[in-house]
Design a protein around this motif. Structure first.
Motif, PDB file in Angstrom:
ATOM      1  N   SER A 109      56.730  -4.737  50.352  1.00 52.39           N
ATOM      2  CA  SER A 109      57.367  -4.792  49.036  1.00 52.39           C
ATOM      3  C   SER A 109      57.289  -3.439  48.334  1.00 52.39           C
ATOM      4  N   VAL A 110      56.104  -2.827  48.383  1.00 54.84           N
ATOM      5  CA  VAL A 110      55.932  -1.517  47.736  1.00 54.84           C
ATOM      6  C   VAL A 110      56.779  -0.464  48.437  1.00 54.84           C
TER       7      VAL A 110
ATOM      8  N   ALA B  60      61.176   3.216  48.448  1.00 53.78           N
ATOM      9  CA  ALA B  60      62.327   3.812  49.139  1.00 53.78           C
ATOM     10  C   ALA B  60      63.607   3.645  48.332  1.00 53.78           C
ATOM     11  N   ALA B  61      63.797   2.466  47.739  1.00 54.01           N
ATOM     12  CA  ALA B  61      65.026   2.200  46.992  1.00 54.01           C
ATOM     13  C   ALA B  61      65.120   3.035  45.721  1.00 54.01           C
ATOM     14  N   LEU B  62      63.985   3.268  45.067  1.00 50.29           N
ATOM     15  CA  LEU B  62      63.981   3.977  43.785  1.00 50.29           C
ATOM     16  C   LEU B  62      63.591   5.442  43.924  1.00 50.29           C
TER      17      LEU B  62
ATOM     18  N   SER C 154      53.828   5.747  44.575  1.00 49.05           N
ATOM     19  CA  SER C 154      53.789   4.698  45.597  1.00 49.05           C
ATOM     20  C   SER C 154      52.361   4.244  45.857  1.00 49.05           C
ATOM     21  N   VAL C 155      51.456   5.196  45.968  1.00 45.52           N
ATOM     22  CA  VAL C 155      50.043   4.862  46.192  1.00 45.52           C
ATOM     23  C   VAL C 155      49.491   4.065  45.019  1.00 45.52           C
ATOM     24  N   ASN C 156      49.831   4.492  43.805  1.00 41.09           N
ATOM     25  CA  ASN C 156      49.353   3.781  42.610  1.00 41.09           C
ATOM     26  C   ASN C 156      49.909   2.361  42.564  1.00 41.09           C
TER      27      ASN C 156
ATOM     28  N   LEU D 299      65.059   0.658  55.812  1.00 39.96           N
ATOM     29  CA  LEU D 299      63.821   1.394  56.039  1.00 39.96           C
ATOM     30  C   LEU D 299      63.743   1.911  57.474  1.00 39.96           C
ATOM     31  N   ILE D 300      64.395   1.214  58.391  1.00 38.36           N
ATOM     32  CA  ILE D 300      64.420   1.633  59.791  1.00 38.36           C
ATOM     33  C   ILE D 300      65.519   2.659  60.027  1.00 38.36           C
ATOM     34  N   THR D 301      66.704   2.373  59.543  1.00 35.91           N
ATOM     35  CA  THR D 301      67.878   3.199  59.863  1.00 35.91           C
ATOM     36  C   THR D 301      68.110   4.342  58.887  1.00 35.91           C
TER      37      THR D 301
END
Length: 459
Positions: free
Chosen positions: A36-37, A42-44, A51-53, A154-156
């Motif tokens: 989810s994170v 990736a989207a934003l 991301s870590v936070n 996320l893969i492509t």
């Protein structure tokens, strides 16, 4: 003096065994918050630090929510072995709102919706009849398709990006899926139950061998960290922008009610719907409200841990208390979150595609609880699926519409849920009255028989 024996769900176990079984719950559900994170980041286009936070906050809030559900203080939580995590559909809706109105508005929508849960809870049981299995199942199928699409990117990579279709990324994603399938085929029992996590770990090992992972920042992360509140700044509140999440909240409450009943059945404890379901929903609302101030999407109960209870026969809610503590510790240990954040997106995408593919199956299973041989039901489901999938499969089809209208129209989940609910009301509630037929159809009877609120032992 005769003492009443403890119910298995209330049994304490040795600390070592509770920690072991709690870790097992964590391993099974950990792929969901991680993916989810990664999807949100990736989207934003979030920075590594953000991301870590966000990942640390997701783990801590998952732990706190699990404690609330398992311990049930002050009528918050049903005192059942639940684990909480960032939800699937709320993640998509969070991203959608953030892309259209900014991430601070998306955070504000989470807070508004969390408060709405608490306000709407007293009248929820009156509205649930408009969200039978037909409506919820249709919505879950649309959610699953949307999540698989987002996970596949996320893969492509996204079309138009320089690295779109990179062979090494495709290899990592497909290998992760292959590892998971192999483990699921080879193992039985508990090991089979954590095949998704084993596949995730194997994909990460392959990424290290291929040199596509950089763990250099792990040593610089320190030992202890604390999730930072309001990582995106002060939340912005827009009621109109929150509409998709508000619509979803009704279906979410219905799903949570069903999960409460199923969990009670798994541990052998009788569930009183009017008492226990609101407690479960209340814990979700308060955890989501806290999560809103830490930048996370809505938090929901995990269905995976119910399967673990059934497989192992360990019914104690204190096992999920242990799982909650482990999740909180993970969130505060900086090297762990730094390691997770360094895992390549294709590995996470491969895991997420499988996890969210199962979401589609869950929706299909729920639709099977309706009378699919009834032509009215197949018509309702077909129309709702078509309308809900169109904005997912054809992005930008509503670009010429006013911004406020696009908020709803571009959310396939909201369109599908509203369409199914409206059509269900028209055909199964309004039409019989217009034709003065007091007898419910076979389809209606089948739907009501499968609704989570039906409980033969309810007072």
């Amino acid at each position: 003096m005769v003492t009443t024996p403890r119910h298995p769900v209330d049994e304490y176990r040795p600390l070592s065994s509770m920690a072991l079984f709690g870790l097992q719950h964590v391993l099974v559900m950990a792929a969901a918050p991680i993916s989810s994170v990664f999807i949100v980041s990736a989207a934003l286009g979030l920075s590594t630090e953000l991301s870590v936070n966000l990942l640390a906050a997701s783990f801590v809030l998952s732990g706190l929510g699990s404690l609330l559900q398992s311990l049930g203080p002050f009528r918050v939580g049903a005192k059942l072995p639940f684990v909480m995590l960032p939800g699937g559909a709320p993640v998509v809706l969070f991203i959608s709102i953030a892309e259209q109105h900014g991430v601070r508005t998306a955070v504000g929508a989470v807070i508004i919706t969390s408060v709405f849960y608490l306000v709407a809870l007293p009248v929820f049981t009156r509205l649930l009849r408009f969200f039978p299995a037909l409506v919820i199942g249709t919505m879950i199928v649309i959610v699953g398709v949307n999540l698989v699409k987002v996970s596949a990117f996320l893969i492509t990579g996204r079309p138009g990006d320089p690295d779109f279709g990179d062979p090494r990324a495709l290899l990592l994603g497909m290998a992760t899926i292959g590892f998971t399938i192999a483990f699921f085929w080879l193992f039985t029992g508990v090991l089979r139950q954590i095949a998704v996590m084993l596949g995730f770990v194997s994909g990460t090992v392959l990424a290290i061998l291929l040199g596509t992972t950089d763990f250099g920042a792990v040593g610089d992360s320190g030992l202890v960290q604390a999730p930072q509140p309001m990582p995106f700044g002060v939340p912005e509140f827009s009621l109109i922008a929150s509409v998709p999440l508000l619509i979803y909240s009704f279906a979410s409450m219905a799903e949570t009610t069903g999960q409460t009943v199923v969990n009670g059945q798994a541990v052998g404890r009788h569930v009183e719907i009017r008492r226990d379901a609101p407690r479960t929903i209340r814990a979700e609302a308060l955890t989501s409200l806290a999560g809103g101030f830490f930048g996370t999407p809505l938090m929901v109960c995990s269905g995976e841990n119910i399967g673990i209870v059934r497989v192992t026969g360990i019914r104690s809610r204190f096992v999920t208390v242990a799982a909650g503590i482990i999740l909180i510790v993970i969130g505060f240990v900086a090297p762990i979150t730094a390691v997770v954040s360094a895992i390549p997106a294709p590995v996470v995408g491969g895991t997420a595609v499988l996890v969210f593919g199962v979401v589609i199956v869950l929706g299909v299973q729920m639709l099977q609880r309706t009378a699919l041989d009834d032509h009215t039901n197949t018509f309702i489901i077909g129309v709702a699926l078509a309308l809900g999938l169109m904005p997912i499969l054809v992005p930008g089809m509503y670009e010429a519409f006013p911004p406020n209208a696009r908020i709803l129209l571009e959310s396939g989940v909201a369109v599908g849920a509203v369409s199914a609910a409206v059509l269900n009301a028209l055909f199964h509630h309004l039409r019989p009255r217009l034709y003065r037929d007091p007898r419910p159809s076979a389809a209606t009877e089948a739907e009501h028989a499968s609704e989570p609120l039906e409980d033969d032992h309810r007072p």
